[in-house]
Design a protein around this motif. Structure first.
Motif, PDB file in Angstrom:
ATOM      1  N   SER A   3      41.311  49.999  63.452  1.00 56.04           N
ATOM      2  CA  SER A   3      40.241  49.648  64.392  1.00 56.04           C
ATOM      3  C   SER A   3      38.938  50.322  63.991  1.00 56.04           C
ATOM      4  O   SER A   3      37.874  49.711  64.041  1.00 56.04           O
ATOM      5  CB  SER A   3      40.589  50.088  65.810  1.00 56.04           C
ATOM      6  N   VAL A   4      39.015  51.601  63.594  1.00 59.12           N
ATOM      7  CA  VAL A   4      37.795  52.300  63.186  1.00 59.12           C
ATOM      8  C   VAL A   4      37.308  51.726  61.856  1.00 59.12           C
ATOM      9  O   VAL A   4      36.122  51.473  61.661  1.00 59.12           O
ATOM     10  CB  VAL A   4      38.034  53.834  63.081  1.00 59.12           C
ATOM     11  N   GLY A   5      38.244  51.438  60.941  1.00 59.94           N
ATOM     12  CA  GLY A   5      37.887  50.890  59.628  1.00 59.94           C
ATOM     13  C   GLY A   5      37.178  49.559  59.738  1.00 59.94           C
ATOM     14  O   GLY A   5      36.205  49.287  59.041  1.00 59.94           O
ATOM     15  N   LEU A   6      37.649  48.704  60.657  1.00 61.33           N
ATOM     16  CA  LEU A   6      37.095  47.354  60.779  1.00 61.33           C
ATOM     17  C   LEU A   6      35.682  47.338  61.345  1.00 61.33           C
ATOM     18  O   LEU A   6      34.974  46.354  61.197  1.00 61.33           O
ATOM     19  CB  LEU A   6      38.003  46.506  61.687  1.00 61.33           C
ATOM     20  N   CYS A   7      35.287  48.423  62.022  1.00 62.25           N
ATOM     21  CA  CYS A   7      33.985  48.347  62.691  1.00 62.25           C
ATOM     22  C   CYS A   7      32.895  49.160  62.005  1.00 62.25           C
ATOM     23  O   CYS A   7      31.864  49.416  62.580  1.00 62.25           O
ATOM     24  CB  CYS A   7      34.129  48.751  64.163  1.00 62.25           C
ATOM     25  N   THR A   8      33.109  49.547  60.727  1.00 57.49           N
ATOM     26  CA  THR A   8      32.109  50.391  60.064  1.00 57.49           C
ATOM     27  C   THR A   8      30.748  49.704  59.931  1.00 57.49           C
ATOM     28  O   THR A   8      29.726  50.361  59.937  1.00 57.49           O
ATOM     29  CB  THR A   8      32.585  50.853  58.664  1.00 57.49           C
ATOM     30  N   SER A   9      30.742  48.351  59.828  1.00 58.76           N
ATOM     31  CA  SER A   9      29.439  47.695  59.668  1.00 58.76           C
ATOM     32  C   SER A   9      28.666  47.692  60.996  1.00 58.76           C
ATOM     33  O   SER A   9      27.448  47.684  61.009  1.00 58.76           O
ATOM     34  CB  SER A   9      29.628  46.273  59.155  1.00 58.76           C
ATOM     35  N   LEU A  10      29.396  47.717  62.116  1.00 61.92           N
ATOM     36  CA  LEU A  10      28.731  47.698  63.428  1.00 61.92           C
ATOM     37  C   LEU A  10      28.453  49.107  63.951  1.00 61.92           C
ATOM     38  O   LEU A  10      27.500  49.339  64.675  1.00 61.92           O
ATOM     39  CB  LEU A  10      29.610  46.959  64.451  1.00 61.92           C
ATOM     40  N   ILE A  11      29.340  50.048  63.595  1.00 58.64           N
ATOM     41  CA  ILE A  11      29.191  51.426  64.094  1.00 58.64           C
ATOM     42  C   ILE A  11      29.115  52.353  62.878  1.00 58.64           C
ATOM     43  O   ILE A  11      30.147  52.709  62.301  1.00 58.64           O
ATOM     44  CB  ILE A  11      30.394  51.835  64.984  1.00 58.64           C
ATOM     45  N   PRO A  12      27.905  52.765  62.482  1.00 56.42           N
ATOM     46  CA  PRO A  12      27.765  53.613  61.292  1.00 56.42           C
ATOM     47  C   PRO A  12      28.587  54.905  61.396  1.00 56.42           C
ATOM     48  O   PRO A  12      29.114  55.400  60.405  1.00 56.42           O
ATOM     49  CB  PRO A  12      26.270  53.920  61.230  1.00 56.42           C
ATOM     50  N   GLU A  13      28.749  55.409  62.645  1.00 54.99           N
ATOM     51  CA  GLU A  13      29.500  56.661  62.834  1.00 54.99           C
ATOM     52  C   GLU A  13      30.960  56.512  62.395  1.00 54.99           C
ATOM     53  O   GLU A  13      31.616  57.491  62.028  1.00 54.99           O
ATOM     54  CB  GLU A  13      29.474  57.096  64.309  1.00 54.99           C
ATOM     55  N   ALA A  14      31.476  55.277  62.442  1.00 55.34           N
ATOM     56  CA  ALA A  14      32.880  55.058  62.069  1.00 55.34           C
ATOM     57  C   ALA A  14      33.090  55.421  60.600  1.00 55.34           C
ATOM     58  O   ALA A  14      34.126  55.970  60.224  1.00 55.34           O
ATOM     59  CB  ALA A  14      33.269  53.607  62.323  1.00 55.34           C
ATOM     60  N   LYS A  15      32.089  55.143  59.772  1.00 53.22           N
ATOM     61  CA  LYS A  15      32.222  55.462  58.342  1.00 53.22           C
ATOM     62  C   LYS A  15      32.290  56.983  58.161  1.00 53.22           C
ATOM     63  O   LYS A  15      33.099  57.485  57.369  1.00 53.22           O
ATOM     64  CB  LYS A  15      31.050  54.861  57.570  1.00 53.22           C
ATOM     65  N   ALA A  16      31.445  57.695  58.918  1.00 52.95           N
ATOM     66  CA  ALA A  16      31.434  59.159  58.813  1.00 52.95           C
ATOM     67  C   ALA A  16      32.805  59.735  59.194  1.00 52.95           C
ATOM     68  O   ALA A  16      33.323  60.633  58.522  1.00 52.95           O
ATOM     69  CB  ALA A  16      30.351  59.725  59.724  1.00 52.95           C
TER      70      ALA A  16
END
Ligand SMILES: Nc1ncnc2c1ncn2[C@@H]1O[C@H](COP(=O)(O)OP(=O)(O)OP(=O)(O)O)[C@@H](O)[C@H]1O
Ligand SMILES: Nc1ccn([C@@H]2O[C@H](COP(=O)(O)O)[C@@H](O)[C@H]2O)c(=O)n1
Length: 217
Positions: A3-16
């Motif tokens: 779930s966190v991986g899939l939303c990295t483009s929408l939520i920059p914090e997810a990538k961090a």
């Protein structure tokens, strides 16, 4: 994780968050000192108890989610449930690494860990009454195979009336979930029952209603 991986483009914090998790060694091992987790509904006294155990055992005090991701917590708290829960789940894997390191040198006390993430997720997903929860021994109550296990888990319980008194006495701004807990005693019952059904390690229930003065004796 997905779930966190899939939303990295929408939520920059997810990538961090994912970058931190990627850097973590997989399957960290516990040291020889005991690791004790304190669980319970909001305002049952976890912070108070962990602080006092830390002092009496000369232990390291850790919490989940850990400090290294706390700056992103608010962002994820405002996201849909499955994304929010994935954030807390990853937080447990990050705190596991801190537990592994700290338990080589001293006892470790942890304020919330996997059981909290699981119990709140189950209670959120299951609508209606406590009787609608998955049956005892269901896989949702099992500890993840790849997550460092604590030696002991204590579940603090107080009556709903005392818990509301403590929430009100604290007087801090309430989180969305705390407000929901106050308003929805059914939700609280499902969280607490889910805690009680967790297995391997199970939660040892402790009546946390005595006042702090009584607890000292
Ligand atoms: N034994 C006790 N008797 C009366 N009040 C208490 C007791 N233990 C804690 N409190 C008070 O209850 C409130 C909640 O306690 P605390 O912050 O330790 O709970 P918590 O479980 O860590 O809450 P949260 O999960 O929301 O962080 C605080 O104001 C605290 O001072
Ligand atoms: N391991 C965890 C820790 C916390 N949560 C969620 O956060 C909420 C509040 O936590 P506090 O820091 O105020 O104690 C809690 O109600 C859970 O929803 C979690 O899921 N997993």
């Amino acid at each position: 994780m997905s779930s966190v991986g899939l939303c990295t483009s929408l939520i920059p914090e997810a990538k961090a968050v994912l970058d931190l998790v990627d850097k973590c060694p997989k399957h960290p091992k516990k040291g020889d000192f005991p690791v004790i987790v304190i669980e319970g509904l909001d305002a049952t006294g976890k912070t108070t108890v962990t602080q006092s155990v830390k002092e009496s055992l000369n232990a390291v005090l850790l919490r989940s989610p850990p400090a290294c991701i706390s700056e992103w917590r608010k962002t994820f708290d405002d996201k849909p449930n499955h994304i929010r829960r994935a954030f807390y789940a990853l937080g447990n894997y990050l705190v596991a690494l801190e537990i592994a390191k700290a338990s080589i040198k001293s006892p470790v006390i942890v304020d919330r860990y996997w059981h909290s993430t699981a119990a709140y997720s189950i209670a959120t997903e299951i609508s209606g009454k406590k009787q609608n929860l998955p049956p005892e021994h269901h896989e949702v109550y099992q500890w993840p195979e790849d997550l460092l296990k604590p030696d002991l888990v204590f579940l603090l319980t107080v009556s709903p009336e005392e818990r509301i008194r403590r929430l009100q006495g604290r007087g801090l701004e309430k989180t969305k979930e705390e407000t929901e807990l106050e308003a929805n005693s059914l939700f609280c019952q499902k969280v607490e029952e889910s805690y009680k059904r967790m297995e391997n390690p199970e939660c040892q229930e402790v009546d946390a209603s005595p006042s702090r003065e009584e607890e000292m004796h």
